[in-house]
Design an enzyme around this catalytic site. Structure first.
Site, mmCIF file in Angstrom:
data_model
loop_
_atom_site.group_PDB
_atom_site.id
_atom_site.type_symbol
_atom_site.label_atom_id
_atom_site.label_comp_id
_atom_site.label_asym_id
_atom_site.label_seq_id
_atom_site.Cartn_x
_atom_site.Cartn_y
_atom_site.Cartn_z
ATOM 1 C CE1 TYR A 195 4.420 -3.364 11.691
ATOM 2 C CE2 TYR A 195 3.240 -1.977 13.246
ATOM 3 C CZ TYR A 195 3.818 -2.157 12.006
ATOM 4 O OH TYR A 195 3.788 -1.136 11.085
ATOM 5 C CG ASP A 207 6.419 -6.439 -1.858
ATOM 6 O OD1 ASP A 207 6.021 -7.512 -1.361
ATOM 7 O OD2 ASP A 207 5.943 -5.326 -1.554
ATOM 8 N N GLY A 259 22.587 -2.684 5.708
ATOM 9 C CA GLY A 259 23.838 -3.170 5.117
ATOM 10 C C GLY A 259 23.961 -2.720 3.666
ATOM 11 C CE LYS A 291 13.281 -15.097 8.872
ATOM 12 N NZ LYS A 291 13.138 -16.326 8.064
ATOM 13 C CG PHE A 325 -1.561 1.224 1.634
ATOM 14 C CD1 PHE A 325 -2.181 2.056 0.714
ATOM 15 C CD2 PHE A 325 -1.553 1.608 2.979
ATOM 16 C CE1 PHE A 325 -2.770 3.250 1.118
ATOM 17 C CE2 PHE A 325 -2.136 2.795 3.387
ATOM 18 C CZ PHE A 325 -2.737 3.619 2.460
ATOM 19 N N GLY A 364 1.936 -7.580 -0.003
ATOM 20 C CA GLY A 364 1.862 -6.685 -1.162
ATOM 21 C C GLY A 364 1.287 -7.441 -2.358
#
Ligand code: UDP
Length: 322
Positions: A145, A32, A102, A91, A12, A37
């Site tokens: 979350y 993605d 990184g 994760k 979104f 998504g």
């Protein structure tokens, strides 16, 4: 031409950012894994400056060529989604943030983290300034979350302080608009769907809990300004229009012209009782304020959902796959 990598680019918020950065003359690489998504969100983008990579950002990211900006927006973001996918949520907030930082370090790129008002948990300070440390239950269902995003902020500040990466952190409050998933379980798509179908609106608890809702274009403007500022400390971006969920249900019924009634269901565990950002910093540092009146933003969103519900299910072309 600046080159910008956007993780969660088919989501979104990610898809709206892709459009904005292309419009600003950037070359954009969207990454993605399509967990939440969808290619439908980017299927209309036909620019030569746009590339899509289907990849899980918790794994090593290899991008050829220079990169000027990395925006880390990949994550399930609806309470329903992160309850269904707790490990993936942890994760992507933890390992995904490490990998994207990184990448930014390797490329000498600027990095922007999509953080959240959930870092404040069920807040005991109202409205919430950035200086508030929050009230989070680490082992509750929302902890996956909240803690992932808190870790992500800590990791971002560590890369800034120890590796000198040029970082930004935006704390995003409830945002709505076209391309939210109709079935993502969040209050805007759920109420609009129910109102358009003439079904009862499911208010959780007694509906006295509050949220303030930001239209997606306003959020994107705030992110654009933040990226182009020098602010390493987190900045809240969110609306000042605070509604109780019951008031909000009534507004949706009114704006859809529906006749739905309201029914009450159990309040989810740890559901924050109040939420509204203190946006003094955004005003001072970015000259940002929300511009879209809630009725206007909701009209556009309702129109999007109305069209979507009328569309026959269609096969999204897989031109980005592979
Ligand atoms: N909510 C509700 N009915 C629904 C979905 C959500 O009353 O069908 C409430 C939910 O309990 C919360 C608020 O609406 O208080 C916003 O929920 P959402 O899932 O959109 O996001 P949150 O702000 O909780 O992350």
């Amino acid at each position: 031409m600046p080159r910008t990598v956007i993780t969660g680019g088919a989501g979104f918020l990610g898809s709206h950012l892709v459009e904005r950065f292309l419009a600003e003359g950037h070359e954009v690489v969207a990454i993605d894994n399509l967990l939440t998504g969808s290619l439908e969100n980017i299927d209309h983008i036909h620019s030569d400056q746009f590339r899509f990579i289907k990849q899980d950002v918790t794994e090593y990211l290899y991008i050829t060529g220079p990169v000027d900006n990395v925006l880390h927006f990949a994550s399930p973001a609806s309470p329903n989604d992160y309850l269904r996918m707790p490990i993936q949520t942890l994760k992507v907030g933890a390992l995904g943030t490490h990998k994207t930082l990184g990448l930014a370090r390797e490329k000498g790129a600027r990095f922007l983290l999509a953080s959240t008002s959930e870092v404040y948990g069920d807040p005991q300070v109202h409205p919430q300034p950035e200086s508030y440390w929050g009230h989070v239950n680490p082992i509750g269902p929302r902890g996956v979350y909240d803690e992932a995003k808190r870790f992500a902020e800590a990791m971002t500040m560590a890369y800034n302080r120890y590796h000198g990466v040029d970082t930004r952190i935006v704390r995003i409050f409830n945002t709505y608009g076209p391309r939210m998933r109709l079935d993502d379980g969040r209050v805007v798509p759920t109420f609009v769907d129910q109102a358009l179908l003439g079904e009862p609106l499911t208010v959780f608890g007694d509906g006295s809990q509050t949220r303030s809702f930001t239209y997606v274009d306003d959020l994107v403007e705030g992110i654009w300004r933040l990226l182009n500022s020098d602010e390493h400390e987190p900045i809240n971006i969110g609306s000042q229009d605070e509604f109780s969920i019951l008031q909000f249900a009534e507004l949706i019924i009114q704006l859809t012209g529906g006749t739905s009634r309201i029914i009450y269901q159990d309040l989810p565990v740890d559901d924050p009782k109040t939420r509204r950002p203190d946006i003094t910093r955004a005003r001072q540092k970015l000259g940002w304020e929300p511009r879209t009146p809630i009725e206007e933003g909701l009209r556009r969103t309702i129109e999007f959902f109305r069209q979507k519900m009328n569309q026959a299910p269609r096969q999204t072309r897989q031109r980005f796959e592979g």
